[in-house]
Design a protein around this motif. Structure first.
Motif, PDB file in Angstrom:
ATOM      1  N   TYR A  51       5.186  12.852  36.172  1.00  0.00           N
ATOM      2  CA  TYR A  51       6.399  12.517  35.415  1.00  0.00           C
ATOM      3  C   TYR A  51       7.334  11.737  36.323  1.00  0.00           C
ATOM      4  O   TYR A  51       7.375  11.962  37.528  1.00  0.00           O
ATOM      5  CB  TYR A  51       7.114  13.779  34.926  1.00  0.00           C
ATOM      6  N   THR A  53      11.292  10.901  36.932  1.00  0.00           N
ATOM      7  CA  THR A  53      12.564  11.492  36.563  1.00  0.00           C
ATOM      8  C   THR A  53      13.726  10.716  37.159  1.00  0.00           C
ATOM      9  O   THR A  53      13.645  10.215  38.277  1.00  0.00           O
ATOM     10  CB  THR A  53      12.621  12.975  36.986  1.00  0.00           C
ATOM     11  N   LYS A  57      16.391  13.432  33.344  1.00  0.00           N
ATOM     12  CA  LYS A  57      15.432  13.343  32.248  1.00  0.00           C
ATOM     13  C   LYS A  57      14.057  12.999  32.795  1.00  0.00           C
ATOM     14  O   LYS A  57      13.927  12.227  33.728  1.00  0.00           O
ATOM     15  CB  LYS A  57      15.875  12.291  31.230  1.00  0.00           C
ATOM     16  N   HIS A  58      13.056  13.606  32.199  1.00  0.00           N
ATOM     17  CA  HIS A  58      11.678  13.350  32.608  1.00  0.00           C
ATOM     18  C   HIS A  58      11.053  12.346  31.657  1.00  0.00           C
ATOM     19  O   HIS A  58      11.235  12.421  30.444  1.00  0.00           O
ATOM     20  CB  HIS A  58      10.881  14.646  32.592  1.00  0.00           C
ATOM     21  N   ASN A  59      10.303  11.421  32.226  1.00  0.00           N
ATOM     22  CA  ASN A  59       9.639  10.381  31.449  1.00  0.00           C
ATOM     23  C   ASN A  59       8.162  10.370  31.802  1.00  0.00           C
ATOM     24  O   ASN A  59       7.765  10.737  32.903  1.00  0.00           O
ATOM     25  CB  ASN A  59      10.242   9.006  31.771  1.00  0.00           C
ATOM     26  N   VAL A  68      10.835   9.304  27.189  1.00  0.00           N
ATOM     27  CA  VAL A  68      11.463  10.568  27.562  1.00  0.00           C
ATOM     28  C   VAL A  68      10.703  11.713  26.897  1.00  0.00           C
ATOM     29  O   VAL A  68      10.367  11.661  25.715  1.00  0.00           O
ATOM     30  CB  VAL A  68      12.937  10.598  27.125  1.00  0.00           C
ATOM     31  N   VAL A  69      10.431  12.759  27.689  1.00  0.00           N
ATOM     32  CA  VAL A  69       9.766  13.960  27.172  1.00  0.00           C
ATOM     33  C   VAL A  69      10.655  15.165  27.431  1.00  0.00           C
ATOM     34  O   VAL A  69      11.498  15.153  28.327  1.00  0.00           O
ATOM     35  CB  VAL A  69       8.382  14.184  27.816  1.00  0.00           C
ATOM     36  N   ARG A  70      10.469  16.221  26.624  1.00  0.00           N
ATOM     37  CA  ARG A  70      11.208  17.466  26.811  1.00  0.00           C
ATOM     38  C   ARG A  70      10.223  18.564  27.173  1.00  0.00           C
ATOM     39  O   ARG A  70       9.099  18.596  26.701  1.00  0.00           O
ATOM     40  CB  ARG A  70      11.930  17.863  25.524  1.00  0.00           C
ATOM     41  N   PHE A  71      10.664  19.476  28.005  1.00  0.00           N
ATOM     42  CA  PHE A  71       9.836  20.624  28.385  1.00  0.00           C
ATOM     43  C   PHE A  71      10.270  21.829  27.617  1.00  0.00           C
ATOM     44  O   PHE A  71      11.390  22.072  27.337  1.00  0.00           O
ATOM     45  CB  PHE A  71       9.953  20.921  29.881  1.00  0.00           C
TER      46      PHE A  71
END
Length: 71
Positions: A51, A53, A57-59, A68-71
């Motif tokens: 990822y 970051t 925010k993580h991408n 962009v991804v969410r955990f």
């Protein structure tokens, strides 16, 4: 015999007349694709996945850019 068929049809018609189909309406996801990473990005690995970051925010890298991804 004729009375038997009339009774069967009379009993089955209300059951077949109801519809069990439901409609689900969803809104499309709002996806922002970043074409080029900023210079201050960091690379992190979560469960073996890479990822990128920045700004908290993580991408993840895709064919079109970084999403962009969410955990």
């Amino acid at each position: 015999m004729r009375l038997f068929f009339i009774v069967i049809i009379t009993l089955l018609f209300p059951l077949s007349n109801t519809s069990y189909v439901t409609t689900v309406i969803t809104t499309p996801a709002k996806v922002v694709v970043v074409k080029k990473l900023p210079k201050n990005h960091k690379i992190v690995f979560v469960k073996g996945q890479r990822y990128y970051t920045w700004n908290g925010k993580h991408n993840i890298k895709t064919n079109n850019g970084y999403v962009v991804v969410r955990f």
